[in-house]
Scaffold this motif. Sequence first.
Motif, PDB file in Angstrom:
ATOM      1  N   ILE A 854       0.842  -1.199   0.000  1.00  0.00           N
ATOM      2  CA  ILE A 854       0.000   0.000   0.000  1.00  0.00           C
ATOM      3  C   ILE A 854       0.878   1.250   0.000  1.00  0.00           C
ATOM      4  O   ILE A 854       0.574   2.242  -0.679  1.00  0.00           O
ATOM      5  CB  ILE A 854      -0.947  -0.012   1.209  1.00  0.00           C
ATOM      6  CG1 ILE A 854      -1.980  -1.143   1.049  1.00  0.00           C
ATOM      7  CG2 ILE A 854      -1.657   1.334   1.358  1.00  0.00           C
ATOM      8  CD1 ILE A 854      -2.881  -1.328   2.250  1.00  0.00           C
ATOM      9  N   GLN A 855       1.989   1.204   0.740  1.00  0.00           N
ATOM     10  CA  GLN A 855       2.907   2.336   0.752  1.00  0.00           C
ATOM     11  C   GLN A 855       3.470   2.612  -0.643  1.00  0.00           C
ATOM     12  O   GLN A 855       3.616   3.773  -1.050  1.00  0.00           O
ATOM     13  CB  GLN A 855       4.062   2.076   1.725  1.00  0.00           C
ATOM     14  CG  GLN A 855       3.717   2.283   3.181  1.00  0.00           C
ATOM     15  CD  GLN A 855       4.937   2.174   4.064  1.00  0.00           C
ATOM     16  OE1 GLN A 855       5.296   1.072   4.467  1.00  0.00           O
ATOM     17  NE2 GLN A 855       5.561   3.282   4.349  1.00  0.00           N
ATOM     18  N   VAL A 856       3.812   1.561  -1.379  1.00  0.00           N
ATOM     19  CA  VAL A 856       4.340   1.738  -2.739  1.00  0.00           C
ATOM     20  C   VAL A 856       3.288   2.375  -3.637  1.00  0.00           C
ATOM     21  O   VAL A 856       3.567   3.323  -4.383  1.00  0.00           O
ATOM     22  CB  VAL A 856       4.811   0.387  -3.315  1.00  0.00           C
ATOM     23  CG1 VAL A 856       5.133   0.525  -4.805  1.00  0.00           C
ATOM     24  CG2 VAL A 856       6.024  -0.124  -2.552  1.00  0.00           C
ATOM     25  N   ARG A 916      -3.293 -11.556  -3.546  1.00  0.00           N
ATOM     26  CA  ARG A 916      -4.188 -10.838  -2.647  1.00  0.00           C
ATOM     27  C   ARG A 916      -3.556  -9.508  -2.200  1.00  0.00           C
ATOM     28  O   ARG A 916      -4.234  -8.483  -2.108  1.00  0.00           O
ATOM     29  CB  ARG A 916      -4.524 -11.715  -1.436  1.00  0.00           C
ATOM     30  CG  ARG A 916      -5.468 -12.864  -1.760  1.00  0.00           C
ATOM     31  CD  ARG A 916      -5.927 -13.578  -0.505  1.00  0.00           C
ATOM     32  NE  ARG A 916      -4.889 -14.403   0.083  1.00  0.00           N
ATOM     33  CZ  ARG A 916      -4.647 -15.679  -0.258  1.00  0.00           C
ATOM     34  NH1 ARG A 916      -5.375 -16.258  -1.208  1.00  0.00           N
ATOM     35  NH2 ARG A 916      -3.711 -16.376   0.358  1.00  0.00           N
ATOM     36  N   ILE A 917      -2.263  -9.540  -1.923  1.00  0.00           N
ATOM     37  CA  ILE A 917      -1.549  -8.323  -1.499  1.00  0.00           C
ATOM     38  C   ILE A 917      -1.589  -7.268  -2.597  1.00  0.00           C
ATOM     39  O   ILE A 917      -1.890  -6.085  -2.344  1.00  0.00           O
ATOM     40  CB  ILE A 917      -0.105  -8.672  -1.114  1.00  0.00           C
ATOM     41  CG1 ILE A 917      -0.085  -9.478   0.189  1.00  0.00           C
ATOM     42  CG2 ILE A 917       0.750  -7.407  -0.985  1.00  0.00           C
ATOM     43  CD1 ILE A 917       1.262 -10.085   0.508  1.00  0.00           C
ATOM     44  N   ALA A 921      -3.457  -3.523  -2.696  1.00  0.00           N
ATOM     45  CA  ALA A 921      -2.700  -2.303  -2.978  1.00  0.00           C
ATOM     46  C   ALA A 921      -3.318  -1.530  -4.136  1.00  0.00           C
ATOM     47  O   ALA A 921      -3.380  -0.288  -4.112  1.00  0.00           O
ATOM     48  CB  ALA A 921      -1.249  -2.651  -3.287  1.00  0.00           C
ATOM     49  N   ALA A 922      -3.788  -2.249  -5.166  1.00  0.00           N
ATOM     50  CA  ALA A 922      -4.417  -1.584  -6.311  1.00  0.00           C
ATOM     51  C   ALA A 922      -5.701  -0.875  -5.890  1.00  0.00           C
ATOM     52  O   ALA A 922      -5.991   0.250  -6.309  1.00  0.00           O
ATOM     53  CB  ALA A 922      -4.690  -2.600  -7.406  1.00  0.00           C
ATOM     54  N   ILE A 923      -6.490  -1.550  -5.047  1.00  0.00           N
ATOM     55  CA  ILE A 923      -7.737  -0.933  -4.549  1.00  0.00           C
ATOM     56  C   ILE A 923      -7.411   0.326  -3.750  1.00  0.00           C
ATOM     57  O   ILE A 923      -8.070   1.372  -3.898  1.00  0.00           O
ATOM     58  CB  ILE A 923      -8.514  -1.944  -3.694  1.00  0.00           C
ATOM     59  CG1 ILE A 923      -9.033  -3.093  -4.573  1.00  0.00           C
ATOM     60  CG2 ILE A 923      -9.666  -1.259  -2.970  1.00  0.00           C
ATOM     61  CD1 ILE A 923      -9.629  -4.238  -3.779  1.00  0.00           C
TER      62      ILE A 923
END
Length: 939
Positions: A854-856, A916-917, A921-923
């Motif tokens: 998510i940080q990326v 899933r990760i 992150a895309a969402i």
Amino acid sequence: MTAQPNPPVRPRDAENPHRLGVHEVVLLLETDPERGLSSREAENRLERYGRNQLPHSRPGGPLERMLRQFHHPLIYVLLAAAVVAFAIGETVDAAVILGVVLANAVIGFVQESKAEAALDALRAMVRTHAEVVRDGAAHRVDSETLVPGDLVRIGAGDKVPADIRLVRIAELQVDESALTGESLPVQKDEVVLPEETVVADRHNMLYSGTLVTGGTGTGVVVATGSATELGEIHRLVGSAEVLSTPLTRKLTSFSKILTVAILALAAFTFVTGLLRGEDAVLMFTAAVALAVAVIPEGLPAVVTITLAIGVARMARRNAVVRRLPAVETLGSTTVICSDKTGTLTENQMTVHTVWTPDAVFTTSGTGYDPQGEVLDADGSTTGHAAHDGGATGPWAGGAALHWTLLTGAACNDAQLTERDGTWKLVGDPTEGALRTSAHKTGLTHHRVAAALPRVATVPFSSKRRRMATLHRMRPGDGEAAGLPALPAVPGADGTGESSVTLVKGALEGLLPACTHELTADGTLRPVNREAAEDAVAELASQGLRVLAMAVRHESGTPETIAEESLDDGFVLVGLQAMLDPPREAARESVRACHTAGIDVKMITGDHAATAAAIAGRLGLPTDREGSVVSGPELAAMEPERYREALGEATVLARVSPEQKLRMVEALQAEGHVVAMTGDGVNDAPALRQADIGVAMGHGGTEVAKEASDAILLDDDFSTIEAAVEEGRSVFDNLSKFIVWILPTNMGQGLVILVAVLLGTALPVLPTQILWINMTTAVLLGLMLAFEPREPGIMTRSPRVPDQPLLTWALAVRIALVGVLIVTAATLLFEWERTTGGAGIDEARTSAMNVIIAIQVAYLFNCRSLTGPMWRTGFFSNPWIFLGVGLQIAAQLLITYLPVMNTLFQTAPISWEAWLRILAIAAIAAIVVAADKRLRRDAL
């Protein structure tokens, strides 16, 4: 702060000696205007008044100064983080945090010595020797031994050793620009002046640290050491407060809030767990984990590195920053108080207009570089330099122009020299301008000297306000010197050897001596006094300094000039009007500052009319009421009216050092972030007081440089505008980093808090949190420091000085991302354990990786806080992609390398877990982009 020196000691009755006659000063100081003091009396006074030197300050000891560097809330937070890291056994991370704290302390320790260096530079200005008369005999003594009442002789090239009331002078001229800001040498006299006369107009005084450029003088020392005007500036420099920058003030406020929040959350976590019946040791570990999660360990390091990158960028644009926080301060500037001479102008007098009885000519080029031309009304080049026909070609422009330029060049004692492509002046700036204008038409110094060898000179007289020279003129000398044939001397028959007297000076002193004027074709006609006076009035209204030129044929070959003979028989040939021209890029830079919402105020020691004329050429408004104000006018105002007048003014003329300091303080009191530029000793107190002091690299005194935060290598105002642009970019990048890092810390902290509230296992461990904080701050967040400037950065208004580090809109975004992180990490952790069948180590590894993923995704959204991530060009910052690549590699190592699994209690995860990760992150990226678009107007 440095300790303040003792109050200055001076003869009580000799204050404001400019208001006293010479005989009164002599009586009050009990001295002799011919024999000076006796040696014994001088020794007694030296003991009474002290040495003629500026006092040394007494700063705290090294240990005290070092300890002061740790007195800051953010440092307290970092030290607490180090203690926490030690408590959980993470000695390496604790050592890194302590290293950051120590590095910041060392930087602050070094920077605190800058004020003392400025005062040392001031003291160096008065270390010289002086010729003093004692017991009726002249002695050469160390200037530090001078005392009030000493009789001092001074001449061209001498540095004035103390404050002196003049007794006798002979054409004495003094360069006081470093003290008063006056751009031209000041002509001195002994006339008594009113008490309210400002320093710049006290022509009967000499002041310590100034330089004698011509003539001689004798005077009585009235003040030494700290009692001098220079000593007063020394006191102001020492007492001026070094203000914290907007960034440090905001970080201080932010760190205080952060400290309270960390302590409150940790305590809440600990108490909540105890109330739920959890083990006290386990809850203490959870509270420690929460504190480690919330503290942004990498913030100070990234702030320092981002500022250092800004320093490097500014250096490439000719601005050297001496204090890191000054980089960001430039970007916060709301008012620029700029010195005129040398910053907005070239600090090189330049002839702008040449008037003759038949025509008006203009010149191109600026300064003492002779590259340029003299142009007529049609734009055609005049003079010998315009022709390819050699020395015998005709002179374009006519006889009047020729003699006007010849007179300016020959009746002249200045010299221009070229070294490494740069032209330097030795002598009076006005005479340098006249030499340059002649040079532009081929009338070089050597040619003029060969064509018109000088025989005698009558130096400039302050009474007659003119200079005269006698020259021999032989047939063929002009051609031999490489010039076209010289026009006949007005009034001569043009045959055989003759002589000519050339005079230059103020028109009012020269015009009564003129009976005729010269035309373009070389004929004479009765002088039109009204036309010449109207021309001077018109040129003076443009802020130009005007000098008249006249010639007279001499019968025979006289060897001397009688001064009384200069009152009749001259032919007026023309006028030359000059000014210190604005820098070519300054007008555009002033306009850019206005577009950026920055108010520009020009401060100068020059007279109001001259200052207003220059301001008009720079695009500063001077036509509205109150736009031009003098220092004496401001001094007479009540405080409320003073603030109003200062806000309305764009030009501030005849300003003293104390007034400059007061102006800066008044603007700061109104909430402005003030940038102050200057080059002289008189600018040092204001430079030190300003939020950002900017000194000149070429023309600036060492005192000004030491008191400043930044130095312009090219002395150009346009560089300030470039530095402001870089400063805004630095703040943008810092804001991007802070907006990026805070959700991570907040999210990690909430993950711990939610786990405690739900009574579940921690989704991430303290060691894993430290891994996230330290690696992402360096590999991801730091890359935002390399972001290029966003388009339109200089078309938006300055930030409101009291605006918090984070606006409400950005705070909402941080909260949104924090919620996304805590939700994603908590749900994925629980899903992996319950539905995915993963062990607790695998689940924690997935939770840790989803936080970083998510940080990326959020990192790319933070490349612009208001627009889409590709606003500055998607590939414009390759460091982002390098950092992301390194972070991915680091995550693969901590996930799959056995030794890392052991150290951080991680475990390999499946490719389905990675899908899933990445999906989560895309969402998160889509949610943040939508929020940015929906609330774009609020940002």
